[in-house]
Scaffold this active site. Structure first.
Site, PDB file in Angstrom:
ATOM      1  N   GLU A 208       6.608  10.582  85.780  1.00 61.68           N
ATOM      2  CA  GLU A 208       5.303  10.058  85.385  1.00 61.68           C
ATOM      3  C   GLU A 208       5.124   8.577  85.747  1.00 61.68           C
ATOM      4  O   GLU A 208       5.037   7.702  84.881  1.00 61.68           O
ATOM      5  CB  GLU A 208       5.061  10.311  83.892  1.00 61.68           C
ATOM      6  CG  GLU A 208       5.076  11.797  83.572  1.00 61.68           C
ATOM      7  CD  GLU A 208       4.766  12.148  82.126  1.00 61.68           C
ATOM      8  OE1 GLU A 208       4.736  11.232  81.281  1.00 61.68           O
ATOM      9  OE2 GLU A 208       4.566  13.341  81.850  1.00 61.68           O
TER      10      GLU A 208
ATOM     11  N   GLU B 208       7.581  19.976  85.157  1.00 61.89           N
ATOM     12  CA  GLU B 208       7.594  19.871  83.698  1.00 61.89           C
ATOM     13  C   GLU B 208       6.346  20.481  83.097  1.00 61.89           C
ATOM     14  O   GLU B 208       5.238  20.290  83.607  1.00 61.89           O
ATOM     15  CB  GLU B 208       7.714  18.410  83.252  1.00 61.89           C
ATOM     16  CG  GLU B 208       7.845  18.255  81.735  1.00 61.89           C
ATOM     17  CD  GLU B 208       7.873  16.793  81.289  1.00 61.89           C
ATOM     18  OE1 GLU B 208       8.558  15.987  81.946  1.00 61.89           O
ATOM     19  OE2 GLU B 208       7.197  16.474  80.287  1.00 61.89           O
TER      20      GLU B 208
END
Length: 475
Positions: free
Chosen positions: A194, A296
């Site tokens: 991220e 994810e």
């Protein structure tokens, strides 16, 4: 001619990967025609993530239940996970903040040590390896560099200081060597989990697409190459959507920019039901030879329901966006049924060139942790270490419909489906067998004819159900 098949169903009425051989057929039958000569991406695998939280919980169970969980995920009679992920340094699903290189200014990383992983994480991975007959790939991701390498000297947010570019690249190389010394091979990395950040809630480090590409081309890629590491490098590693297109444009701009990138990793948190087909198609077309892996996914901002299968089939679950997404994005975050979200997303991803799909934590407790930030989430397996009890949720069986039957090296194949209320995907495995996954999220059962060439079979699927239909190698 009758088509020979095996049918396995998980449904709201209580089926859990149950094999079905008798069907209650109605008058109206829709049609699913398989087109094996119409081929798409090669499948890398399916699985979940080794986290310190999951490993710690497994070590809190009896040896019998610990083995039961690992067998369920990796055993030949279980989900047969083939593609997994773990964290390099700590993440939110760690028991605390930690780095393998805690000594400030240690540019040569003489203090580097993975001792933090020796009690929980590494034993879980090694035991899974011992159980898995076919083996599995491990994708490793850092949430952040050590704070002393960053411009804000914090676990959360900030950027890597330019003077530590080579040190951070060395960190990856040392990590590979350290895990190798424990008998664990790392298949690939994402450069940063991220990189757009998470509002500085937990471990993070920010990159623009240009900054990450510069780091990969001038530091990470050359260092891993010089040290003889044959490892995949995946860029981005955040939500699908418009941002993904921007990153694909920068990463795959030309041969120089894309030289060390083996692919792109994505997450699903941009929406609870939209898999952003357009951005996935766009990214694949930019570099059709490279990986596109969902790295994810989890039901986030939720505390798991214990021993309540029906909740996982009902539209009572919310995510982070339900409470505070901007008004113009609220529609992307409605209430949803956890099973529906997994089944819809995996099928939608596969049908739009994604070649691997990785769930987040394999095991969490009844609170949805442990998590040092108290960022509670769902997991396919929930445990109560105090009572030494294990709960396999319907999410576990939903994932198994893909991981167990669509094997690494499979090729997704085409199909025609006359009933648009059914979601369908299909793949031909290396052994010649075909796996067809069908999801019926509606409130009525459905009947359909499955055809392969001149062979057909009539099948019914319950309401709120997912089926995998396995067709043995007919040659």
């Amino acid at each position: 001619m009758d088509l020979e098949v095996e049918v396995y169903e998980t449904s709201a009425n209580g089926n859990k990967l149950r094999e079905i051989s008798e069907f209650s057929l109605g008058q109206e039958l829709s049609a699913v025609q398989l087109l094996p000569d119409e081929t798409y991406q090669r499948i890398t695998g399916f699985g979940g993530s080794f986290t310190e939280a999951s490993a710690h919980l497994l070590n809190s169970l009896s040896e019998e239940n610990r083995k039961k969980v690992l067998e369920a995920y990796f055993g030949d009679d279980g989900a047969r996970y083939s593609l997994t992920r773990t964290h390099m340094n700590s993440c939110d699903f760690s028991l605390s903040n930690y780095s393998y290189a805690p000594v400030k200014g240690d540019k040569d990383l003489k203090s580097f040590s993975i001792d933090e992983d020796l009690d929980d994480l590494i034993p879980m991975i090694k035991d899974a390896m011992a159980i898995s007959k076919d083996g599995f790939k491990i994708l490793s991701s850092p949430w952040t560099a050590p704070p002393w390498m960053k411009d804000n000297n914090d676990w959360r947010g900030g950027k890597l200081l330019p003077e530590y570019n080579d040190t951070w690249a060395l960190f990856f190389s040392k990590y590979i060597d350290a895990y190798k010394s424990e008998g664990i091979d790392i298949w690939g990395f994402t450069v940063e989990n991220e990189p757009l950040g998470n509002n500085n809630n937990w471990e993070s480090m920010h990159f623009t697409p240009e900054e990450m590409t510069d780091f990969v081309n001038n530091h990470l890629g050359p260092k891993l190459e010089a040290d003889g590491h044959d490892v995949k490098i995946l860029g981005y590693d955040q939500n699908r959507g418009e941002e993904l297109k921007e990153w694909a444009d920068v990463m795959y701009r030309d041969e120089v920019s894309s030289k060390y990138y083996d692919g792109i990793a994505v997450h699903w948190y941009g929406s609870t039901y939209d898999y952003f087909a357009e951005s996935l198609q766009y990214t694949h077309k930019k570099a059709p030879e490279k990986y596109l892996i969902q790295s994810e996914a989890c039901g986030d901002s939720e505390i798991p329901k214990w021993q309540d299968d029906q909740w996982y089939w009902s539209k009572e679950s919310t995510d982070w966006g339900w409470d505070w997404a901007p008004e113009d994005q609220k529609y992307l975050h409605p209430k949803y049924a956890p099973v529906n979200r997994y089944a819809r997303d995996i099928i939608g991803c596969l049908n739009n060139w994604v070649d691997g799909w990785i769930d987040w934590n394999m095991v969490l407790d009844r609170q949805g942790g442990p998590n040092w930030f108290k960022n509670w989430c769902l997991a396919p397996v929930i445990v109560d270490p105090d009572q030494d009890e294990v709960y396999f949720t319907p999410i576990f069986y939903t994932l198994s419909h893909f991981s167990k039957f669509i094997r690494p090296g499979a090729t997704r194949i085409g199909f025609e489906n006359s009933d648009k209320s059914l979601m369908v995907t299909a793949a031909k495995n290396p052994d010649g067998s075909i796996a067809v996954v069908i999801f019926n999220e509606g409130d009525t059962s459905k009947n359909f004819t499955l055809s392969l060439g001149d062979k057909t079979i009539n099948i019914s699927i319950n309401k709120k159900a997912i089926q995998t239909i396995r067709i043995p190698n007919l040659s």
